[in-house]
Design a protein around this motif. Structure first.
Motif, PDB file in Angstrom:
ATOM      1  N   GLU A  44     -15.083  -4.505   7.101  1.00 28.84           N
ATOM      2  CA  GLU A  44     -15.829  -3.589   6.256  1.00 28.84           C
ATOM      3  C   GLU A  44     -15.237  -3.590   4.849  1.00 28.84           C
ATOM      4  O   GLU A  44     -14.131  -4.080   4.628  1.00 28.84           O
ATOM      5  N   THR A  45     -15.977  -3.015   3.917  1.00 26.98           N
ATOM      6  CA  THR A  45     -15.403  -2.775   2.600  1.00 26.98           C
ATOM      7  C   THR A  45     -14.599  -1.487   2.646  1.00 26.98           C
ATOM      8  O   THR A  45     -14.980  -0.514   3.308  1.00 26.98           O
ATOM      9  N   ILE A  46     -13.468  -1.498   1.938  1.00 27.82           N
ATOM     10  CA  ILE A  46     -12.594  -0.335   1.893  1.00 27.82           C
ATOM     11  C   ILE A  46     -12.049  -0.184   0.482  1.00 27.82           C
ATOM     12  O   ILE A  46     -12.161  -1.095  -0.349  1.00 27.82           O
ATOM     13  N   SER A  47     -11.464   0.954   0.214  1.00 28.55           N
ATOM     14  CA  SER A  47     -10.637   1.151  -0.970  1.00 28.55           C
ATOM     15  C   SER A  47      -9.296   1.669  -0.501  1.00 28.55           C
ATOM     16  O   SER A  47      -9.178   2.279   0.568  1.00 28.55           O
ATOM     17  N   LEU A  48      -8.256   1.414  -1.288  1.00 24.64           N
ATOM     18  CA  LEU A  48      -6.895   1.799  -0.936  1.00 24.64           C
ATOM     19  C   LEU A  48      -6.420   2.887  -1.896  1.00 24.64           C
ATOM     20  O   LEU A  48      -6.253   2.647  -3.087  1.00 24.64           O
ATOM     21  N   LYS A  49      -6.232   4.087  -1.333  1.00 21.82           N
ATOM     22  CA  LYS A  49      -5.870   5.250  -2.138  1.00 21.82           C
ATOM     23  C   LYS A  49      -4.365   5.488  -2.063  1.00 21.82           C
ATOM     24  O   LYS A  49      -3.746   5.368  -0.998  1.00 21.82           O
TER      25      LYS A  49
ATOM     26  N   ARG B 288      -5.381   8.355  -7.509  1.00 25.89           N
ATOM     27  CA  ARG B 288      -5.358   6.977  -7.971  1.00 25.89           C
ATOM     28  C   ARG B 288      -5.681   6.018  -6.827  1.00 25.89           C
ATOM     29  O   ARG B 288      -5.392   6.295  -5.660  1.00 25.89           O
ATOM     30  N   HIS B 289      -6.285   4.876  -7.183  1.00 25.88           N
ATOM     31  CA  HIS B 289      -6.620   3.831  -6.218  1.00 25.88           C
ATOM     32  C   HIS B 289      -6.106   2.483  -6.715  1.00 25.88           C
ATOM     33  O   HIS B 289      -5.990   2.267  -7.927  1.00 25.88           O
ATOM     34  N   LEU B 290      -5.828   1.615  -5.760  1.00 31.79           N
ATOM     35  CA  LEU B 290      -5.484   0.244  -6.113  1.00 31.79           C
ATOM     36  C   LEU B 290      -6.742  -0.462  -6.591  1.00 31.79           C
ATOM     37  O   LEU B 290      -7.773  -0.412  -5.927  1.00 31.79           O
ATOM     38  N   ARG B 291      -6.639  -1.143  -7.743  1.00 28.51           N
ATOM     39  CA  ARG B 291      -7.777  -1.908  -8.255  1.00 28.51           C
ATOM     40  C   ARG B 291      -7.232  -3.152  -8.944  1.00 28.51           C
ATOM     41  O   ARG B 291      -6.037  -3.265  -9.240  1.00 28.51           O
TER      42      ARG B 291
ATOM     43  N   ARG C  34      -3.263  -2.975 -10.086  1.00 33.32           N
ATOM     44  CA  ARG C  34      -2.632  -1.796 -10.635  1.00 33.32           C
ATOM     45  C   ARG C  34      -3.252  -0.572  -9.955  1.00 33.32           C
ATOM     46  O   ARG C  34      -4.139  -0.710  -9.101  1.00 33.32           O
ATOM     47  N   THR C  35      -2.802   0.608 -10.291  1.00 34.49           N
ATOM     48  CA  THR C  35      -3.447   1.819  -9.788  1.00 34.49           C
ATOM     49  C   THR C  35      -3.968   2.608 -10.970  1.00 34.49           C
ATOM     50  O   THR C  35      -3.320   2.701 -12.015  1.00 34.49           O
ATOM     51  N   ASP C  36      -5.169   3.169 -10.790  1.00 33.97           N
ATOM     52  CA  ASP C  36      -5.804   3.955 -11.845  1.00 33.97           C
ATOM     53  C   ASP C  36      -6.585   5.100 -11.223  1.00 33.97           C
ATOM     54  O   ASP C  36      -7.001   5.041 -10.054  1.00 33.97           O
TER      55      ASP C  36
END
Length: 907
Positions: A603-608, A617-620, A627-629
């Motif tokens: 699946e698609t996820i985001s890492l917080k 902030r999230h990893l991007r 970086r995290t923003d």
């Protein structure tokens, strides 16, 4: 302890055939009544083996006499005339409630008398004799040889009477009078009703738990209150009994004494438990306990474990042994078609819990019922955490006449059960039924037991709930189909999903009333469709663990109850209605996500970020480096969304592919994490592979080719780091928090892109139907053949403007080209065209996320979980693969839900 319990089974069991009293003509005869359904244990029940096991595992004495069996019985207008010396006409099998088939009565009585005789063993001479009742509903009066020995009110707690002074040599007559009006405005009854229907079930009147005799010394023990103190390495033990008496306590493991302490009744004994082996669902280890007061010796057991709550990864979480353990449970109501409130045998009682553990659950919510003591012993032994509900007053709202009885029984329930290892939470109210003074009730519960979390009202978002008093430990929602989400935890309270699911399936030949079965959700036609839906909604539970800070879930339910067919098993426990392996696997997945060893693979996820103070902030990736923003725009949401793929170098691990730059993966180079195109080399594969490990409230991602190095944020940048290494980003300060990531629902929810604010048409991709297009006609969506020669109206009907999703900006809504302001939406699963009514429901119904399909894109519903827009027999529905309806057919499903996005038929 366990050997002792099994050895006592059947020991000194009194013959359960009623002995005729002097001068009576005959003994009562028991004949079981036919039950609508029988369990695998129904036929095992007889007058000689009615629950022969020792009934009180936490306070065991070697001498006892079981009084279960056939008693004389009579329904009466009132309890004013006990039938001393008179034979009663009917035979009832104790301890099965009189409404049950196993009792032999199978009807309700408001007032009743039970009668039998017994003879105490001669070796008991010189000791006091107690008559013990596991539970009787509701008011109980007892006479022995014509002498009143006591009275009790309450349907769910154990009680005893000292009958020594009323005994005589030889046969003794005992009469038990019971008033059971099943009047919930006066006392707690849970889901019992005189006239059962819907979610309320057959009442349980009279004796419904074991009755037994035991001899005790004049100075004796009445209860053992055990509280494990894990940090101190001791058991805090309070011995209840004859005041002022000295006591000695011994903790045993494997038959060996590991700790001792002495003290007095009512005082706190601190019994050492060195190098304690902690109780948990994965290792439900129990210590044995032996307590001596003079000549009175009792045995019991306990588990060493700690409970609490704390901020974990920036989220308030429940703790077990200092760690967050997701509580994955079922709504266990404890009803039986042959015994109603009383399981036919102890093996049946144990089976219910064993099967739930086998399906992958680690918790049980005991729903507005209190079980016999052996049920809790089985939960302790198997390693199932327990939420204990208080049985409710039957009023859906406040019932002031019952308040005193409710609080009295609440106190007694907690006092009797607070030594149970597996109980992790008290639940005074459910959905507001009979709720009153909730804040005060929370404080009352806490004053009795402050070691467990208190859930003031499970389903406080629902039904007749009063305003939240705010002083409990839990925010508990009931959300049956998971479409609307759950409330978030706050700074002091844990978020839990107290009920969800309610998926039904009728099984012919296993119905309480054939054809009358109902469910809280859809009725599914077969094992595959029911299991598939369970898997889909439970995956959503897994997504909520980190996306919404969810810490527990309770599925309705493990077993059907009367006409309620929501169970994994039929009411008779004869048929498992789901595929066990699939249920167990998705349950394992949820627990792994909570533990951090799984992050939503495929699946698609985001890492917080989980570090305190940085959880916004999230990893991007940006300009090829990670970086995290704090994310606030579309570009950032896309950059912070990744596909969780099987690891390029190790499929058991993970690689993270950029959502907006396909083919680019997070990888480390010179310790810096960056986003690069896969060059196909083994070196790149190793650099881009990370293995999920358990973290502190999330996942830790260890480098596959640099073991001991973990993805870490440091001064906004992202590295692979090892604690205490030579680089600045290896700093040990905050290392555990900085390397823990919460894998959350992706910030960009569409996995495929559509052109915003442009006209497009959507072509069927199913072979044989590829000349058909999605269109609207007379307010409904359907598919028709469209080509250059088609009428202009048809071409316009088959053209839609792609808009940003009305309910979710990373998804889409589809506005009719020829009816501006009208959108495709679904209602009752049918896709149709309608103008917005301004409601949130409309916005959600009209929002679809685009995902990769088979030769096109899938358009997945935002609020109908797991459903995608599908053509079926020319009509268009939101459908799930293998669901309850004809349009959910798995045949050709993947092709039918894939749409080719084409140039518009009308510009």
């Amino acid at each position: 302890m366990r050997k002792l319990l099994s050895g006592l089974t059947g020991l000194l069991v009194l013959s359960t055939l009623v002995i005729a009293l002097p001068g009576t003509a005959s003994a009562a005869v028991w004949q079981p009544k036919p039950a609508p359904l029988t369990t695998p244990w129904t036929a095992q029940v007889s007058p000689t083996n009615a629950l022969p096991e020792y009934p009180r595992p936490q306070l065991v004495r070697s001498d006892w006499l079981n009084l279960n069996g056939v008693w004389e019985f009579a329904g009466v207008p009132n309890l004013s005339s006990p039938p001393f010396g008179r034979t009663l006409a009917e035979g009832v099998l104790v301890p099965y409630p009189i409404e049950s088939a196993l009792s032999g009565i199978k009807r309700h009585e408001d007032h009743m008398f039970y009668r039998r005789t017994f003879t105490t063993p001669s070796q008991w001479n010189g000791r006091r004799v107690k008559l013990n009742f596991g539970a009787v509903t509701w008011e109980t009066r007892v006479w022995v040889n014509g002498v009143s020995v006591g009275a009790h009110t309450g349907g769910f707690d154990a009680f005893s009477f000292d009958i020594t002074n009323a005994l005589r040599a030889g046969a003794n007559e005992v009469i038990v009078g019971v008033r059971s009006t099943v009047d919930g405005s006066l006392y707690p009854i849970g889901k019992q009703r005189r006239n059962p229907s819907g979610i309320f079930y057959t009442a349980t009147s009279g004796i419904w738990q074991t009755v037994w005799l035991e001899p005790v010394a004049a100075n004796h023990i009445t209860r053992l209150d055990t509280t494990p103190d894990v940090p101190a390495g001791v058991l805090d033990l309070v011995v209840q009994g004859t005041a002022g008496q000295p006591v000695r306590a011994e903790v045993l493991s494997g038959g060996q004494v590991v700790g001792t302490a002495t003290g007095t009744v009512g005082g706190h004994l601190r019994v050492p438990v060195p190098n304690a082996r902690l109780w948990s669902p994965d290792d439900p280890f129990l210590y044995d306990l032996r307590v001596t007061m003079g000549s009175d010796v009792v045995t019991g057991y306990f588990g060493m474990r700690s409970l609490g709550k704390a901020m974990v990864g920036g989220v308030m979480r429940p703790l077990l042994n200092g760690k967050f353990v997701f509580q994955l449970g079922t709504l266990d109501q404890g009803y039986w078609p042959d015994g109603i409130y009383t399981a036919p045998t102890d093996a049946a009682l144990r089976f219910d819990l064993e099967r739930q553990k086998a399906l992958g659950f680690n918790m049980v919510r005991k729903h507005i019922k209190v079980e016999p003591a052996r049920w809790y012993y089985h939960a302790d032994r198997l390693g199932l955490m327990v939420w204990q509900d208080m049985p409710s007053l039957d009023a859906v709202d406040d019932a002031p006449n019952g308040h005193a009885n409710f609080e009295s029984e609440l106190r007694r329930m907690i006092d009797q059960l607070k030594g149970i290892t597996s109980i992790v939470q008290w639940v005074p109210f459910n959905e507001g039924w009979g709720e009153y003074d909730a804040g005060r009730i929370v404080n009352l519960v806490r004053s009795i037991d402050n070691t467990r979390l208190i859930n003031h009202n499970s389903g406080s978002n629902c039904c007749v709930s009063d305003p939240d008093p705010g002083n409990g430990d839990i925010i508990d929602d009931h959300a049956y189909q998971m479409s609307s989400g759950t409330r978030l935890p706050d700074a002091n309270r844990v978020a839990m999903l107290g009920e969800f699911g309610g998926l039904g399936r009728r099984i012919v030949g296993h119905e309480w009333q054939p054809g009358a079965g109902f469910a809280y959700g859809e009725l599914f036609p077969d094992e595959t469709s029911l299991t598939g839906r369970y898997v889909e909604i439970t995956k959503e539970v897994g997504r909520f663990v980190h996306a919404r800070g969810l810490s527990a879930s309770v599925y309705t339910e493990p077993y059907d109850v009367e006409n309620e067919v929501n169970g994994f098993y039929t009411y008779d426990r004869q048929v498992l209605k789901v595929t066990e392996a699939r249920v167990r696997e998705v349950n394992r997945r949820v627990l792994a996500i909570a533990n951090g060893t799984e992050v939503g693979r495929g699946e698609t996820i985001s890492l917080k970020v989980t570090t305190s103070g940085y959880t916004d902030r999230h990893l991007r990736h940006r300009d090829s480096v990670a970086r995290t923003d704090v994310i606030g725009d579309d570009a950032g949401r896309l950059d912070a969304t990744f596909w969780a793929r099987p690891g390029l170098a190790d499929a058991a691990c993970l690689s993270f592919e950029s959502r907006n730059f396909p083919g680019r993966f997070l990888r480390h180079s010179a310790f810096r994490v960056r986003s690069d195109a896969n060059d196909g080399s083994a070196g790149f594969a190793g650099d881009a592979t990370f293995c999920a490990r358990s973290g502190n409230g999330g996942t830790v991602l260890e480098s596959r080719n640099l073991p001991g190095h973990f993805i870490r944020h440091y001064a906004e940048n992202v590295y692979v780091a090892r604690s205490g290494g030579p680089n600045p980003w290896d700093s040990a300060t905050s290392f555990a928090a900085d390397t823990t990531w919460a894998a959350v629902v992706p910030l960009w929810r569409s996995g495929a892109d559509l052109p915003l604010d442009q006209a497009r048409s959507f072509r069927v991709t199913t072979p044989g139907f590829t000349d058909r297009y999605l269109r609207h006609q007379a307010g409904l969506a359907r598919t028709d053949v469209v080509n250059a020669a088609s009428p202009e109206l048809l071409k316009a009907d088959a053209t839609f403007i792609v808009r940003r999703g009305l309910a979710e900006p990373s998804c889409y809504s589809f506005e009719a080209r020829n009816f501006p302001g009208q959108y495709l939406r679904h209602a009752a699963f049918r896709v149709r065209l309608a103008a917005s009514d301004g409601t949130d429901l409309f916005r959600r119904d009209a929002t679809f996320c685009a995902q990769p399909g088979v030769g096109g894109v899938r358009l997945t519903s935002v609020n109908e979980l797991g459903a995608s827009m599908r053509h079926y027999a020319e009509e268009v529905w939101v459908a799930v693969n293998g669901g309850a309806h004809a349009y959910d057919s798995p045949t050709s499903y993947d092709a039918d839900v894939s749409w080719a996005v084409t140039a518009p038929w009308t510009a």
